[in-house]
Design a protein around this motif. Structure first.
Motif, PDB file in Angstrom:
ATOM      1  N   VAL A   1       0.726  -1.296   0.092  1.00 37.01           N
ATOM      2  CA  VAL A   1       0.056  -0.261  -0.155  1.00 37.01           C
ATOM      3  C   VAL A   1       0.944   1.376   0.162  1.00 37.01           C
ATOM      4  O   VAL A   1       1.984   1.462   0.414  1.00 37.01           O
ATOM      5  N   PRO A   2       0.579   2.106  -0.673  1.00 33.37           N
ATOM      6  CA  PRO A   2       1.436   3.456  -0.586  1.00 33.37           C
ATOM      7  C   PRO A   2       1.080   4.077   0.878  1.00 33.37           C
ATOM      8  O   PRO A   2      -0.196   4.170   1.416  1.00 33.37           O
TER       9      PRO A   2
ATOM     10  N   ILE B   1       1.782   7.227   2.484  1.00 28.13           N
ATOM     11  CA  ILE B   1       2.005   8.726   2.126  1.00 28.13           C
ATOM     12  C   ILE B   1       1.732   9.670   3.392  1.00 28.13           C
ATOM     13  O   ILE B   1       2.595  10.353   3.689  1.00 28.13           O
ATOM     14  N   THR B   2       0.491   9.405   3.892  1.00 23.29           N
ATOM     15  CA  THR B   2       0.128  10.934   4.592  1.00 23.29           C
ATOM     16  C   THR B   2       0.862  10.811   5.897  1.00 23.29           C
ATOM     17  O   THR B   2       0.530   9.826   6.791  1.00 23.29           O
TER      18      THR B   2
ATOM     19  N   LYS C   1       1.804  15.166  10.371  1.00 26.45           N
ATOM     20  CA  LYS C   1       1.643  16.539   9.887  1.00 26.45           C
ATOM     21  C   LYS C   1       1.702  17.779  11.003  1.00 26.45           C
ATOM     22  O   LYS C   1       1.691  18.848  10.632  1.00 26.45           O
TER      23      LYS C   1
ATOM     24  N   ARG D   1      -0.674  21.904  10.348  1.00 27.34           N
ATOM     25  CA  ARG D   1      -0.720  21.661   8.703  1.00 27.34           C
ATOM     26  C   ARG D   1      -0.170  23.080   8.038  1.00 27.34           C
ATOM     27  O   ARG D   1      -0.186  22.937   7.045  1.00 27.34           O
TER      28      ARG D   1
ATOM     29  N   HIS E   1      -4.088   6.877   8.167  1.00 29.52           N
ATOM     30  CA  HIS E   1      -4.778   6.420   7.171  1.00 29.52           C
ATOM     31  C   HIS E   1      -4.670   5.390   6.358  1.00 29.52           C
ATOM     32  O   HIS E   1      -4.835   5.318   4.842  1.00 29.52           O
ATOM     33  N   ILE E   2      -3.702   4.448   6.658  1.00 28.56           N
ATOM     34  CA  ILE E   2      -2.978   3.605   5.704  1.00 28.56           C
ATOM     35  C   ILE E   2      -4.161   2.406   5.576  1.00 28.56           C
ATOM     36  O   ILE E   2      -4.357   1.600   6.373  1.00 28.56           O
ATOM     37  N   ARG E   3      -4.518   2.337   4.444  1.00 32.86           N
ATOM     38  CA  ARG E   3      -5.777   1.168   4.073  1.00 32.86           C
ATOM     39  C   ARG E   3      -4.985  -0.185   4.063  1.00 32.86           C
ATOM     40  O   ARG E   3      -3.978  -0.545   3.333  1.00 32.86           O
TER      41      ARG E   3
ATOM     42  N   VAL F   1     -16.373   9.862   3.187  1.00 35.62           N
ATOM     43  CA  VAL F   1     -15.131  10.531   3.491  1.00 35.62           C
ATOM     44  C   VAL F   1     -14.057   9.814   2.493  1.00 35.62           C
ATOM     45  O   VAL F   1     -13.140  10.720   2.266  1.00 35.62           O
ATOM     46  N   LEU F   2     -14.245   8.544   2.058  1.00 39.78           N
ATOM     47  CA  LEU F   2     -12.956   8.105   1.524  1.00 39.78           C
ATOM     48  C   LEU F   2     -13.071   8.691   0.045  1.00 39.78           C
ATOM     49  O   LEU F   2     -12.258   8.822  -0.570  1.00 39.78           O
TER      50      LEU F   2
ATOM     51  N   HIS G   1     -11.429  12.256   0.535  1.00 37.14           N
ATOM     52  CA  HIS G   1     -10.019  12.405   0.869  1.00 37.14           C
ATOM     53  C   HIS G   1      -9.366  11.488   0.289  1.00 37.14           C
ATOM     54  O   HIS G   1      -8.009  11.504   0.261  1.00 37.14           O
TER      55      HIS G   1
ATOM     56  N   GLY H   1      -5.865  11.524  -1.929  1.00 37.35           N
ATOM     57  CA  GLY H   1      -5.763  13.174  -1.793  1.00 37.35           C
ATOM     58  C   GLY H   1      -6.990  13.718  -1.804  1.00 37.35           C
ATOM     59  O   GLY H   1      -7.889  13.431  -2.489  1.00 37.35           O
TER      60      GLY H   1
HETATM   61  C1  LIG Z   1     -10.461   6.228   4.064  1.00 34.23           C
HETATM   62  C2  LIG Z   1      -9.227   6.762   3.634  1.00 34.23           C
HETATM   63  C3  LIG Z   1      -8.375   5.874   3.131  1.00 34.23           C
HETATM   64  C4  LIG Z   1      -7.086   6.394   2.859  1.00 34.23           C
HETATM   65  N1  LIG Z   1      -6.198   5.486   2.473  1.00 34.23           N
HETATM   66  C5  LIG Z   1      -4.730   6.127   2.563  1.00 34.23           C
HETATM   67  C6  LIG Z   1      -3.708   5.149   2.334  1.00 34.23           C
HETATM   68  O1  LIG Z   1      -3.946   3.838   1.903  1.00 34.23           O
HETATM   69  N2  LIG Z   1      -2.501   5.996   2.032  1.00 34.23           N
HETATM   70  C7  LIG Z   1      -2.229   7.146   2.357  1.00 34.23           C
HETATM   71  O2  LIG Z   1      -0.972   7.615   2.372  1.00 34.23           O
HETATM   72  N3  LIG Z   1      -3.215   8.016   2.761  1.00 34.23           N
HETATM   73  C8  LIG Z   1      -4.483   7.633   2.759  1.00 34.23           C
HETATM   74  N4  LIG Z   1      -5.557   8.254   2.867  1.00 34.23           N
HETATM   75  C9  LIG Z   1      -5.099   9.682   3.409  1.00 34.23           C
HETATM   76  C10 LIG Z   1      -5.732  10.808   2.181  1.00 34.23           C
HETATM   77  O3  LIG Z   1      -5.042  10.845   0.976  1.00 34.23           O
HETATM   78  C11 LIG Z   1      -5.776  12.206   3.269  1.00 34.23           C
HETATM   79  O4  LIG Z   1      -6.643  12.007   4.085  1.00 34.23           O
HETATM   80  C12 LIG Z   1      -5.839  13.269   2.575  1.00 34.23           C
HETATM   81  O5  LIG Z   1      -4.637  13.627   1.738  1.00 34.23           O
HETATM   82  C13 LIG Z   1      -6.113  14.430   3.466  1.00 34.23           C
HETATM   83  O6  LIG Z   1      -5.176  14.667   4.361  1.00 34.23           O
HETATM   84  P1  LIG Z   1      -5.520  14.431   5.719  1.00 34.23           P
HETATM   85  O7  LIG Z   1      -6.567  13.588   6.066  1.00 34.23           O
HETATM   86  O8  LIG Z   1      -4.317  14.550   6.771  1.00 34.23           O
HETATM   87  O9  LIG Z   1      -6.206  15.981   5.977  1.00 34.23           O
HETATM   88  P2  LIG Z   1      -5.504  17.371   6.560  1.00 34.23           P
HETATM   89  O10 LIG Z   1      -4.332  17.539   5.802  1.00 34.23           O
HETATM   90  O11 LIG Z   1      -5.484  17.283   7.924  1.00 34.23           O
HETATM   91  O12 LIG Z   1      -6.536  18.398   6.065  1.00 34.23           O
HETATM   92  C14 LIG Z   1      -7.736  19.023   6.730  1.00 34.23           C
HETATM   93  C15 LIG Z   1      -8.159  20.375   6.108  1.00 34.23           C
HETATM   94  O13 LIG Z   1      -7.251  21.114   6.228  1.00 34.23           O
HETATM   95  C16 LIG Z   1      -6.706  21.608   4.887  1.00 34.23           C
HETATM   96  N5  LIG Z   1      -5.364  21.860   4.953  1.00 34.23           N
HETATM   97  C17 LIG Z   1      -4.411  20.951   5.138  1.00 34.23           C
HETATM   98  N6  LIG Z   1      -2.921  21.312   5.113  1.00 34.23           N
HETATM   99  C18 LIG Z   1      -3.444  22.564   4.548  1.00 34.23           C
HETATM  100  C19 LIG Z   1      -2.410  23.739   4.159  1.00 34.23           C
HETATM  101  N7  LIG Z   1      -0.986  23.659   4.445  1.00 34.23           N
HETATM  102  N8  LIG Z   1      -2.977  24.867   3.743  1.00 34.23           N
HETATM  103  C20 LIG Z   1      -4.240  25.027   3.664  1.00 34.23           C
HETATM  104  N9  LIG Z   1      -5.284  24.000   3.893  1.00 34.23           N
HETATM  105  C21 LIG Z   1      -4.562  22.848   4.501  1.00 34.23           C
HETATM  106  C22 LIG Z   1      -7.127  20.482   3.866  1.00 34.23           C
HETATM  107  O14 LIG Z   1      -7.469  20.937   2.559  1.00 34.23           O
HETATM  108  C23 LIG Z   1      -8.392  19.869   4.662  1.00 34.23           C
HETATM  109  O15 LIG Z   1      -9.647  20.812   4.149  1.00 34.23           O
HETATM  110  C24 LIG Z   1      -6.832   7.818   3.029  1.00 34.23           C
HETATM  111  C25 LIG Z   1      -7.799   8.743   3.729  1.00 34.23           C
HETATM  112  C26 LIG Z   1      -9.053   8.189   3.904  1.00 34.23           C
HETATM  113  C27 LIG Z   1     -10.242   8.951   4.331  1.00 34.23           C
END
Ligand SMILES: Cc1cc2nc3c(=O)[nH]c(=O)nc-3n(C[C@H](O)[C@H](O)[C@H](O)COP(=O)(O)OP(=O)(O)OC[C@H]3O[C@@H](n4cnc5c(N)ncnc54)[C@H](O)[C@@H]3O)c2cc1C
Length: 473
Positions: A136-137, A139-140, A143, A146, A178-180, A432-433, A436, A439
């Motif tokens: 699985v990627p 990545i997230t 942080k 933010r 959030h790693i699937r 939500v999936l 978010h 990305g």
């Molecule tokens: C069900 C599910 C499965 C997922 N699976 C994976 C996975 O397998 N692998 C993986 O790596 N990721 C996974 N993700 C993560 C997904 O890519 C992230 O949820 C997404 O990139 C948003 O990041 P975050 O959740 O940390 O939200 P945040 O970054 O915390 O964002 C919250 C809010 O703040 C805003 N924000 C954040 N930073 C800034 C900034 N610097 N400036 C302005 N606004 C900002 C955002 O736009 C958003 O509105 C998954 C997510 C979900 C919900």
């Protein structure tokens, strides 16, 4: 020849039983504060393990599938392999499929500047395919604050970073959120979540880490596992997988599995390479889901006897348009696929991101339309168990019936199915999936805008409006 750098993981996984034993590898998994001894028998993980095991038993072998597509037909076939509603059941198969294509794309983009890393990635992909592993990627990052990058965080571990090294490997620390499927698959493909700036070299790290590596600990989100009979959750029961918060507690990674180590100029290369594949697969899955929503809406309308009513037809038409627009975006991404310098076809980024974005932001609206068409029984229908009672069963059959030909039993089961898809725990998760996953919408907007020919649009506008270049301000 690629060496198997991790002791005990050289096994080729062919069957469901192979897969189950591959998970008994000393991995450290927590659920709700408790250490999970064995994910294959733990009640919360078992159903997801069984679904993946079935994928193995059905001969789902990714070894040949995830090689680069050379023609439009191959690209379409690959995108569709895992994305119809039935195939979506093996979510870890789909995730692995797009992850391997993503990392191969990254290797291709690194090849000129960093050929050694590209070679290591290709070795990893060949090894992963040969052993039929799931990955699985990852990545997230956590942080922290933010509004700022890793360097300005009061805690530097908010982004995964390198905290030590020797000539054979590196030590990483931090966490990915959030790693699937993290708790029930084999390898984590760790990549920086964003572009790193000068001074942020220690956070520009990418590598592959087996879940069983000492120092990896996985906490899990609470997720819904159908607590009762299957008929209560006919849709989600095969579709829920654990999502993990993966901690890297000073984890040693052999150099053979390190794909980036301080080269900030390429810190975003990997995540971008993954993004296109992740999003085309997500958009294609959402197109398949939307097609299913059309069918569900029609079934509900018929079960309520209102399928010929104009406002009902109009609402179903709205779902039809939604499904068609996503499908059109996916088709455009394939039809306009770009030939890379290595001679393979990658889906067009503009259409891929536009399709995924469109699907995400309209999903709630479509779910609301299905809820509207169902009526209140979508949440208030008696329970399927009532159907089995001699007395109450008769009451349900009598008072839950629809027009002639629609029995109370069928309509009750349909309402439960609809509730599972658009009005219960899994529906919230799906929303939500959709939003978010792969990305958030903001990321998709950025990539779409970057790939749109805005200068050409300006020239067209000037010409249409009779404005010459030299009158421009
Ligand atoms: C069900 C599910 C499965 C997922 N699976 C994976 C996975 O397998 N692998 C993986 O790596 N990721 C996974 N993700 C993560 C997904 O890519 C992230 O949820 C997404 O990139 C948003 O990041 P975050 O959740 O940390 O939200 P945040 O970054 O915390 O964002 C919250 C809010 O703040 C805003 N924000 C954040 N930073 C800034 C900034 N610097 N400036 C302005 N606004 C900002 C955002 O736009 C958003 O509105 C998954 C997510 C979900 C919900």
């Amino acid at each position: 020849v690629v060496s198997d750098v991790h002791a005990g993981d050289g096994m080729q996984i062919r069957t469901g039983d192979d897969y189950r034993s591959s998970l008994r590898d000393g991995r450290v998994i927590y659920f709700d504060g408790q250490l999970v001894e064995d994910v294959t028998v733990h009640p919360r993980f078992q159903s997801a393990v069984e679904v993946t095991a079935r994928g193995y038993d059905q001969g789902l072998d990714l070894s040949g599938r995830s090689s680069f597509p050379a023609t439009e037909m191959e690209l379409r076939e690959q995108v569709e392999t895992f994305t119809n509603v039935q195939a979506q059941i093996d979510l870890l198969g789909a995730t692995t499929f797009s992850a391997l294509l993503g990392i191969e794309t990254a290797a291709d983009r690194l090849a000129d500047d960093l050929p050694e890393y590209a070679q290591r990635i290709n070795n990893f992909v060949a090894w992963s395919r040969r052993h039929n592993r799931r990955c699985v990627p990852t990545i997230t990052d956590a942080k922290g604050d933010r509004s700022t990058g890793p360097m300005k965080q009061s805690d530097p571990d908010q982004y995964v970073r390198v905290v030590g090294s020797d000539e054979n490997g590196i030590v990483i620390r931090g966490a990915k959120l959030h790693i699937r499927g993290a708790a029930i698959l084999h390898d984590l493909l760790v990549l920086p979540t964003k572009k790193m700036s000068p001074g942020e070299e220690e956070w520009a790290v990418a590598c592959a880490v087996p879940v069983s590596t000492p120092g990896v600990e996985i906490l899990n989100a609470g997720w819904h596992v159908p607590p009762q009979r299957d008929s209560y959750y006919p849709y989600s029961r095969n579709r829920t997988i654990p999502v993990g918060l993966v901690v890297f507690n000073d984890v040693y990674v052999p150099m053979e599995r390190v794909f980036l180590l301080g080269e900030i100029q390429h810190s975003a290369t990997l995540v971008h390479a993954f993004g296109t594949w992740d999003r085309i697969i997500s958009a294609s899955m959402m197109a398949a889901d939307a097609h299913m929503y059309v069918g569900l809406a029609q079934l509900l309308a018929e079960a309520n006897g209102v399928d010929r009513t104009w406002h009902v037809r109009d609402k179903i038409t709205e779902i039809v348009l939604h499904a068609t627009m996503i499908r059109a975006g996916v088709e455009a991404a394939i039809a306009n696929a770009e030939l890379t310098s290595s001679g393979y076809l990658a889906p067009a980024e503009l259409y891929t991101n536009a399709a995924k974005h469109y699907a995400s932001i309209n999903l709630t609206r479509v779910m609301t339309l299905v809820q509207d068409l169902a009526g209140g029984s979508i949440v208030n229908a008696p329970m399927p168990g009532d159907l089995e009672g001699a007395h109450v069963g008769e009451l349900v059959k009598k008072y839950m019936q629809g027009p002639d030909g629609i029995s109370g039993e069928y309509r009750t089961r349909l309402m439960y199915a609809a509730r599972d898809v658009v009005a219960d725990w899994f529906a919230g998760h799906t929303q939500v999936l959709g939003l978010h996953g792969a990305g958030g919408p903001y990321a998709q907007r950025l990539v779409a805008r970057k790939n749109y020919p805005v200068s050409d649009a300006k020239s067209v506008a000037r010409a249409a409006l009779g404005l010459s270049e030299d009158t421009a301000i």
